[in-house]
Structures are given as C-alpha cells and as structure tokens.
Design an enzyme around this catalytic site. Structure first.
Site, PDB file in Angstrom:
ATOM      1  N   LYS A  62     -12.222  -5.536  10.766  1.00  0.00           N
ATOM      2  CA  LYS A  62     -12.036  -6.578  11.772  1.00  0.00           C
ATOM      3  C   LYS A  62     -13.203  -7.542  11.582  1.00  0.00           C
ATOM      4  O   LYS A  62     -14.337  -7.229  11.934  1.00  0.00           O
ATOM      5  CB  LYS A  62     -12.027  -5.979  13.185  1.00  0.00           C
ATOM      6  N   GLU A 117     -26.168  -2.203  12.843  1.00  0.00           N
ATOM      7  CA  GLU A 117     -27.236  -3.067  12.332  1.00  0.00           C
ATOM      8  C   GLU A 117     -27.210  -4.302  13.216  1.00  0.00           C
ATOM      9  O   GLU A 117     -26.305  -5.135  13.125  1.00  0.00           O
ATOM     10  CB  GLU A 117     -26.996  -3.407  10.869  1.00  0.00           C
ATOM     11  N   CYS A 144     -30.264 -11.482  10.337  1.00  0.00           N
ATOM     12  CA  CYS A 144     -31.010 -10.526  11.163  1.00  0.00           C
ATOM     13  C   CYS A 144     -32.389 -10.253  10.584  1.00  0.00           C
ATOM     14  O   CYS A 144     -33.329  -9.977  11.332  1.00  0.00           O
ATOM     15  CB  CYS A 144     -30.230  -9.214  11.283  1.00  0.00           C
ATOM     16  N   GLU A 197     -34.485 -13.228  19.917  1.00  0.00           N
ATOM     17  CA  GLU A 197     -34.101 -13.488  18.533  1.00  0.00           C
ATOM     18  C   GLU A 197     -33.668 -14.935  18.404  1.00  0.00           C
ATOM     19  O   GLU A 197     -32.750 -15.386  19.100  1.00  0.00           O
ATOM     20  CB  GLU A 197     -32.963 -12.569  18.093  1.00  0.00           C
TER      21      GLU A 197
END
Length: 582
Positions: A150, A224, A258, A345
């Site tokens: 997906k 992750e 990331c 972030e």
C-alpha cells in the site's frame, strides 16, 4: 480519488479510482496462495528473482527516474541514483541471503533456523518511492515471504510502475500485490488473517497508529519513523570538509528524508567558521519543490516559530513565488531547545545550527530529542570518537561522514524513530520465525552423525594452535563443517575472515576473542557468533593453561582468509578437499 500531482507546477498528472473491496480480497487470496508455494523453495532458488528484479530496474532506470521526479519532485540525477541503489540491494541479497539465513548449529544438540512469516503488508512513503519498497522487498522475498504494497497516496504512478517491474521480472503470479487504496483501508488489511506482519516507513504519528493496530492483532511490525538527526562538529574537526558534507546531508532529496541531518551541533570554537562555510554552500544550491503544499506550509510555520523564539535567520525562510511547492534552502543559527527547529522534525530544506561549549555538551544536546535514527560525529581524534559514539542515542553513528543506508548494514532507530531493522543480516531476519530445533537422543529423524574425512587430518595452525576438523550431519538435514582448535598457553591465531557465519563455544580454559576490532573475554561454555566477512581472532587468555574451542561454520564449503597476508584456505568437507591460494 487518488491523485498524482506535479509538485513543480501543482498541476494534476493523473487520477485513480481506489480498488474495490472485492479487488482487495482477490489480491490477498492470490498473495497467500503464491507465498504458500514460494516458501517451499530453497533460498538459492528464490534469489534468482532478485537478480531479475535488478536487471529490470536497470533496464528501465531512466523511465522510472523520470516518474519519481514527476510525482515527488527530486532532481533527476538523485532519482536515477535511487533506482540504481534498488538494483544494488537486490543483487546484495541475491549473493548473501543464503549466508544470512543459514541454519546456525548450537553444539551439541540444537540448531536455529529461519522460516518465513507469510505475507507482509508494506505501507510505504513517497520520499523514496522505489527505494523504500525494494530495500524491504528484496530481503523479504529472499526469506520466502509474500508482499502486499500500500503505497503513499501521492505516488500512485510509482506504485503501478513497481507492479510493472515485478511483472517484467517474472515474479511468481500473485506473490507481490500492489494495491491502490485509501489510507483508511490499512486497518482492515492489518487485521486480515492473510497478513502475517507489517512494515511501515513514515511519520511517528502514523507509525503509532499502525503499531496500535498491528499490536491489537498480535502481528510483527518494523517501523522506520521520523528523525531529527544531529550532525556534531567538534573543535578538532576538519571544518571545511564537515561543512561541505553537512550541506549534502541536510539538503539531499530536498531535505525530505528521515535520515537527513537536521540539527547541526557545533563547538563554539569553530562555530563561526562552520556557519560561514555552510551558509555559503547552501546559498549556491538550486531551489527544488517539496512534494506537497501542506509540507511547505508546515515547514514555513516551523521556521517562523523558531525565529519568533530567538533563532537567527541567515538564509532563505520565505516560500518561493509562482506555481509549485518551492521552498529555498534555509539556515537558522543560534537554535536552542524549545524552538520548533530543534524539537520537531523539519521535513524540508531547513538547517538548524546550535552552538555548544564542548564535546560533552554536544552529545547531551544531540540526545536531547524524542528521536533516535542516525547521528554524525566529526573529529580528527578517532580514538576519542570510538568512545564517544557509544554515548549517542541512535540506531547509527557515522564518523566523519553523513548518515546513509547501505544494504550490508542494519538500518533503523530507537525512541520515537521506531523499532526493528531493515537491511543487512538483521533486516532479512526481521520477517522470519527464528526457530529453535533441539535434537533429543531418541529423535532418529534428527540423530546427528559425525564424520572425520580421511583427507582432513589435524593440522598445525602455527603459534601453538592445532585444529581437528569434523563434519556434523543431522540425518535428512544439512551438514555443517565444525571442529576443535587446541591452544597452548599464550597461543593465538591471526586475524582472519570466513565466507560464512561461525559459532564458537569455549570448551576448556578462557579466551580473548577480537571481533571487528572489539575484544571480548570468554570463559568456559561461553559462546560467540561471528558473521561472514567479519575479521576476528582467538587467543588463549592464559599463558600456562591450555584452551580449546569448538567451532561450527554454517556451511560445508568454507574459506578462511588471513587478513594480513590474503592467504585463503578452502575446505570442502563434503568431498574431503583442502586447497590454499593467495
């Protein structure tokens, strides 16, 4: 409706109707059926598919790269590099999967094996639309699993292109399914009995939802998630090199990764020099689009809140005029905890620079985050670095370099950056059942036999060490090359590597074992494990008493290469042959 939009212009490229419930049911049935057969094949048969995937990826590299650029906006050269990395990773696991998954004998009566879990649901992000899939898919397929993908809603054409790669590589029909469904369908997929496990790469917020859903279904997960990676520059670093690497580490992929370095923590003694070099290099960069308008809006809000809290805006900081989702390279200095650019972030081209007094303060500041994915440390003192890296709270620390993934190395984080590992030996084993098999004395089907090939006599290893090789075979199962090595007082063997994993048990005395540069003290009945290709050596901890070890290779055709000389000894125990080269 699922839309594909060009981030450079904001114009719609394509739209797709989500697949129906019936379509999803058919796909899940097909994946489960195909995986039931796929798991029965030996890993040496399964890895042929990985080589074909690598071939197809390279053959279509330009086409796939242009599609990546069109849907998420990264430069074409970076998109081509992404496709190449996918191919390299497929080839890596094609060559190493058998070693990574090899049965691991635990003398005298047990073996650890790795069985596939089943069909794994992969919920993947948009920032590396091919790489994020193939870094998971290559080891998962090699391990015997099936896959349901997906993909992120803004890269549907990349998802369909992945389906084309899978088909063109002649993947067994049904084994890999690509679903175009809305995010709301994920919960039902996770709960479905045909899904055995879940892997997710994306934001920490969504990762927590995925974890809760998978946890409720008692299904294995690898997550992750977000990151706010520190890039620490100490006063003794090569500052120009650190600054040049820092620019790439922050702004590659438009800052949308990331593991982009996001917080630059610099000792005050070199901070002015670093900021000057870094800002000048960032100013020379060409502006690119972010993947979506809402990402740009969030990033700009973080910059504004940081400046309002006292950060110095040195570069950028204002969305570009005109069509598309462009945001310029932005540099903030004097960023401190409590500011958005430090605490949150920042997923885009914004660099936050924090000044500290010394190395202790730098590491404390690096760890002052809810994330723990990667970290970089810059210093000329490598002996000091060896001690400092152990203090970082992160899944990876790169010394005098930028954090990057490598198919040979495990990749993942701690804290709110997730859990589990991808890549390396650890990555392929994540979606396996690590199964212990114990052979009781009455179990004839597992009864071990020990053979001593006539042409493999005990031989002198030099330096007071001698080896007796054996072959252990469980009836109806794989054979393993093993044996004992006797060390006189003070004796040792040179640094060497093997082409296969090795298990060692200390049978008598005590040993000093060096594995990849780190020494360990082992007493009688202690065990250790050494991965293929890892430099290691053993020596007797006593200068007067003997020491003896039992070693087992996860192979019957093994090589031992002396690091200092390159001399390789090959032992084919099945056919009782010994040869030497180098």
């Amino acid at each position: 409706m699922i839309l594909s939009v060009d981030p450079a212009t904001g114009t719609e490229l394509a739209r797709f109707t989500p697949q129906s419930t019936v379509d999803v049911e058919v796909a899940l049935d097909a994946a489960a059926g195909a995986q039931a057969h796929w798991r029965t094949l030996d890993v040496t048969e399964r890895v042929g598919l990985l080589r074909e995937l690598a071939r197809v990826l390279r053959a279509g590299k330009e086409k796939y790269a242009r599609l990546i650029t069109a849907e998420m906006g990264k430069p074409l050269g970076e998109a081509e590099a992404e496709i190449e990395k996918c191919a390299v990773t497929c080839e890596h696991y094609a060559g190493q999967a058998a070693t990574y998954l090899a049965d691991r004998p635990i003398p005298p009566d047990s073996v650890v094996v790795h069985d596939p879990l089943g069909v794994v649901l992969a919920v993947m992000p948009w920032n590396y639309p091919f790489w994020q899939f193939f870094r998971f898919a290559a080891p998962a397929l090699a391990a015997g699993n099936g896959i349901v993908l997906k993909h992120a809603g803004n890269v549907p054409q990349c998802a369909l292109a992945i389906a084309d790669v899978v088909r063109d590589a002649e993947t067994p029909e049904g084994l890999v399914q690509v679903l175009l469904v809305e995010s709301g369908a994920v919960a039902g997929l996770i709960a479905d009995d045909r899904i055995a496990a879940v892997t997710f790469t994306g934001s920490t917020e969504v990762g927590a939802i995925i974890a809760a859903q998978a946890g409720a279904a008692l299904k294995k997960q690898v997550l992750e998630l977000g990151g706010s990676d520190p890039f620490v520059v100490l006063a003794d670093a090569d500052v120009p090199a650190a600054a040049a690497t820092a620019v790439k580490a922050r702004f590659v992929n438009g800052g949308q990764s990331c593991v982009n370095a996001k917080r630059f923590i610099v000792e005050e003694a070199v901070a002015d020099e670093f900021v000057r070099e870094f800002t000048a290099a960032a100013a020379a960069l060409e502006v690119g689009p972010l993947a979506r308008e809402n990402l740009r809006a969030t990033l700009h809000d973080q910059v504004g809140r940081s400046v309002d809290a006292g950060a110095s805006l040195l570069l950028g900081g204002k969305p570009a005029d005109g069509p598309g989702y462009f945001y310029p390279p932005t540099v903030l200095d004097h960023v401190t905890p409590g500011m958005a650019a430090f605490d949150e972030e920042t997923f885009g081209p914004v660099a936050a620079i924090t000044r500290v007094a010394d190395a202790d303060a730098a590491i404390a500041m690096a760890n002052r985050t809810e994330f723990g994915l990667g970290a970089a440390l810059w210093t000329r003192d490598l002996a000091r670095a060896t001690a400092l890296v152990r203090r970082f709270e992160a899944g990876a620390v790169f010394v005098n370099g930028m954090v990057a993934s490598d198919p040979r190395l495990p990749f993942g984080g701690i804290k709110k950056s997730g859990y589990g590992r991808e890549l390396g030996a650890e990555g392929i084993r994540e979606f396996t059942n690590t199964k212990t098999v114990w052979r009781g004395p009455g179990s004839t089907s597992f009864a071990p036999s020990v053979l001593r090939p006539a042409d493999l006599p005990a031989h002198n290893r030099g330096g007071g060490a001698s080896t007796v090789p054996l072959v252990t075979r469980a009836i109806g199962a794989r054979a393993f090359l093993n044996g004992t090595t006797h060390f006189e007082g003070g004796a040792g063997i040179p640094l060497h590597t093997h082409n296969c994993p090795e298990s060692v048990v200390i049978l008598e005395g005590s040993a000093i074992v060096e594995i990849d540069g780190v020494e360990h003290h082992l007493e009688r009945f202690d065990t250790t494990y050494v991965d293929a290709g890892t430099p290691h050596r053993f020596r007797n901890a006593s200068t007067t008493e003997p020491m003896r070890i039992l070693w087992t290779y996860a192979s019957v055709e093994a090589t031992r290469t002396i690091v200092a000389t390159g001399v390789t000894t090959r032992v084919d125990a099945e056919h009782a042959k010994v040869s030497q080269s180098g």
